[in-house]
Write an enzyme that holds these catalytic residues in place. Structure first.
Site, PDB file in Angstrom:
ATOM      1  N   GLY A 208      42.461 -64.388 -65.310  1.00 55.12           N
ATOM      2  CA  GLY A 208      43.534 -64.750 -66.384  1.00 55.12           C
ATOM      3  C   GLY A 208      43.563 -64.105 -67.045  1.00 55.12           C
ATOM      4  CG  ASN A 209      45.842 -62.258 -69.831  1.00 57.22           C
ATOM      5  OD1 ASN A 209      46.757 -63.160 -70.363  1.00 57.22           O
ATOM      6  ND2 ASN A 209      46.189 -61.762 -68.588  1.00 57.22           N
TER       7      ASN A 209
END
Ligand code: PMT
Length: 402
Positions: A208-209
Site C-alpha cells: 500500500g502507500n
C-alpha cells in the site's frame, strides 16, 4: 446570485490600473442585489472618476476620512458592512493594511471593520513576488482576512506572470461561496479517485502507500459546495465522506478502482485523479497466510492498469481530465511529462520536498500546469483551501465546454 442579495459590501479601490475592473465588479455586485459603498484612495481617483462608481452604486463615493466640514464615519461603515472587499489592493495598500497604517479611508474602515475582509491584490509580477509583499500577504492571512488569488497572464507593464487582479466574476463568485452555496457546478458530475490502493499479498498482508484520502475528499467537498455531483472512488481510507450529491464507491485494489472509474467516467463531465494508485501488484495473491521460512523472500509483481491514462484515451471533447503528480525530484519536468503522456487537461503537482505537502497531512502546496502551457503556483494551505483553488482553476468554466 442569491447568496449576495441584500448584503452590504464596502468596496475599497486603491490606485492601480486594475481600478477599471472595479467598475465591472461594482456593476456585478449591484446586479447581484448587494448594497455597495465605494471607498477610493486619492490615487485610485486618478485612474477612474468617483462619479462612475457613484452612478453604478447609487451612493456617494468616499475618498477621504473628512470631506470639507463633514466627517465620513469610518467606524460606522466598518460596523454597517457584511463584508469589506479591497479590490484592487495595490502593494502599498497591502502594506498599509498589514501594518495598521491608518492614513486613508480604506485603511481606517479596515481597522474599524468587524465583518470579514476580502483582499484581491493587483500589481506587477516582480512587486508581487517581492518578499516584502509576500510577507504582507502572509500577515494579512494570519489576521483572518481572505486573500483572493491573483491571476497569471499579461500585465499592464507588458510583462507576463502573476499579479493580475482576479477577474470580477471570480471575485463575486468568491464572495458568493463565502456567503452560501454557489451553483456554478450545478448539473455537472465529477469523478474523483482518492486514497491509496491495497494490493493483496495474502489474506493478511498488502502493498500500500501513505495516502489518507484527505486531498480527494476535500476536492469532493469543494465540488459539492459549488452545487456539483461527485462520484468518489475511494481506496482504503478511515475517512467517512458524506454530503448531498455524493456517490461513494469504496474499493481496495487498483484493479477495482480502475473498473469503477472506467465505468463511471462516460457519465461525468470531468475526472480528477487524486488517488495514489499502486503501480504494481503481486502476480498471485496467496489464498492462505504465507508462513515465515527462508531469510529472503521474493514477490513477483505485475504492472497495474493506469486509470488516468485509460481515461485520457477514452476522454471525449466535452470532458476534462485532471491528474496529480506526486514527485520527490524534478517535479515540474515529471508533472509536464505525465500531463502529455496521460492526455490530461491539467496536472496538479505536489512535491514531497515541500514540508507540509503530500501524504497524510492536512495541508498541501501545489502548482497546476495546463495542457495549454499555463502555470498556477499556490502557497501552502489547508487541503480544503487547496481543493477550492484546484476547482476554481480547472473546473469553474466547465459549463462553457458543453
Ligand atoms: O490522500 P492524501 O493523504 O491527502 O494525499 C494526497 C496525495 C499526495 C495522494 C495526492 O495529492 C496526490 O498527489 N495523488 C497522486 C499520487 C500519485 O500516485 O501520483 P503519480 O505521480 O504516481 O501518478 C500520476 C497520476 O496518475 C495521478 O493522478 C494518479 O492518480 C494517476 N495514476 C497513477 C497510476 C495508476 N496506475 N493509475 C492512475 O490513475
Amino acid at each position: 446570485m442569491k447568496e449576495i442579495k441584500g448584503k452590504k459590501i464596502v468596496l475599497g479601490i486603491s490606485g492601480s490600473i486594475a481600478a477599471y475592473k472595479a467598475v465591472v465588479l461594482t456593476r456585478l455586485l449591484v446586479k447581484a442585489g448587494a448594497e455597495v459603498q465605494v471607498l477610493m484612495t486619492p490615487a485610485a481617483t486618478k485612474f477612474v472618476q468617483p462619479l462612475t462608481f457613484a452612478t453604478l452604486s447609487k451612493r456617494p463615493v468616499f475618498t477621504e476620512v473628512t470631506a470639507g466640514e463633514a466627517w465620513n464615519n469610518h467606524v460606522e461603515l466598518g460596523l454597517w458592512a457584511d463584508a469589506m472587499l479591497v479590490a484592487p489592493a495595490t502593494a502599498n495598500t497591502l502594506a498599509r493594511l498589514a501594518n495598521g497604517i491608518c492614513d486613508n479611508i480604506i485603511s481606517a474602515v479596515y481597522l474599524s471593520a468587524r465583518c470579514p475582509v476580502f483582499v484581491a491584490p493587483a500589481m506587477d509580477v516582480d512587486m508581487w513576488h517581492h518578499p516584502s509583499t509576500q510577507r504582507n500577504i502572509d500577515l494579512l492571512a494570519t489576521y483572518g482576512n481572505h486573500l483572493i488569488p491573483v491571476g497569471n497572464g499579461e500585465l499592464a507593464s507588458g510583462l507576463v506572470g502573476e499579479g493580475r487582479l482576479a477577474e470580477p466574476e471570480h471575485i463575486v463568485d468568491y464572495l458568493g461561496r463565502f456567503f452560501g452555496k454557489s451553483q456554478l457546478l450545478k448539473g455537472q458530475k465529477i469523478l474523483i479517485t482518492a486514497g491509496p490502493t491495497y494490493e493483496g499479498i495474502d489474506p493478511v498482508r498488502f502493498i500500500g502507500n501513505r495516502s489518507s484520502g484527505k486531498m480527494g475528499v476535500a476536492l469532493a467537498q469543494a465540488i459539492l459546495q459549488q452545487g456539483g455531483e461527485v462520484i468518489l472512488v475511494l481506496g482504503p481510507s478511515a475517512l467517512k465522506p458524506e454530503g448531498e450529491g455524493l456517490q461513494l464507491i469504496r474499493v481496495e485494489s487498483a484493479q477495482e478502482m480502475y473498473d469503477a472509474a472506467v465505468s463511471a467516467f462516460p457519465d461525468c463531465q470531468a475526472g480528477i485523479m487524486a488517488a495514489a494508485v499502486a503501480d504494481y501488484r503481486p502476480v498471485n495473491m496467496a489464498t492462505e497466510k504465507i508462513k515465515k521460512s527462508d531469510d529472503r523472500m521474493t514477490i513477483e509483481l505485475v504492472k497495474n492498469p493506469d486509470i488516468a491514462a485509460q481515461l485520457g484515451r477514452q476522454k471525449q471533447t466535452h470532458q476534462r481530465l485532471i491528474g496529480f503528480a506526486l514527485e520527490t525530484t524534478q517535479g515540474e519536468a515529471n508533472a509536464k511529462s505525465k500531463l502529455a503522456r496521460k492526455n490530461l487537461d491539467f496536472i496538479v503537482l505536489n512535491s514531497l520536498q515541500d514540508s507540509g505537502a503530500g501524504f497524510g497531512v492536512d495541508t498541501n502546496k501545489v502548482s497546476i500546469f495546463s495542457s495549454d502551457n499555463k502555470v498556477y503556483h499556490f502557497e501552502l494551505k489547508t487541503k480544503d483551501a487547496v481543493a477550492q483553488d484546484i476547482v476554481a482553476t480547472t473546473l469553474l468554466d466547465i459549463k462553457s465546454k458543453d
